[in-house]
Enzyme design. Sequence first.
Site: not given
Length: 183
Positions: A109, A153, A155, A71
């Site tokens: 993800e 979180r 995502r 990421c």
Amino acid sequence: MNFLDVCSGIGGGRLGLTMNGLKCVGHSEINKDADITYCHFYGKETNFGNLMNIDSDIVPDIDFLVGGFPCQAFSILGKRGGFNDERGLVIYGIVKILKEKNVNYFLLENVKGLLSHDKGNTLNVIINELNSIGYNTYYKVLNSIDYDVPQMRERVYIVGIKKEIERVPFQWPECSHRNFNMS
């Protein structure tokens, strides 16, 4: 069903799949410390190493691929180099495996910043690439706290199903609406 865990880290993506009866045939992780932890959790198994160098012929047949591809190239906390950062190109290694192994399903993800990177063009390139190799592809930002995980979180999740096997369009699971006290 058999699956391959790519960019596996310590195996968070794997956990839900094995809890639901899928069998992991190996993983791909280049960080030695993460791999040590992964093996501690799941036992010593084949680490195919750098995803960009995997020879698909040595990977057993798989029905499913799971991965949290790097990421740093897309995160608002990073330099946002996108495809100009070699980590941003890892998606093409995933596409190569999906195509060569004729995988039926995948779950990817990444950070929420992927949606806004290069004004959305980066995500469009990724989705178009996945669609071009035969998938119906769906993406959505989910927050883990909405699914009984005591962590906030957000995502982006990308789900793909081979066009020739999908009978009804994919539907995202509903939120559990459980409230955790995060203080």
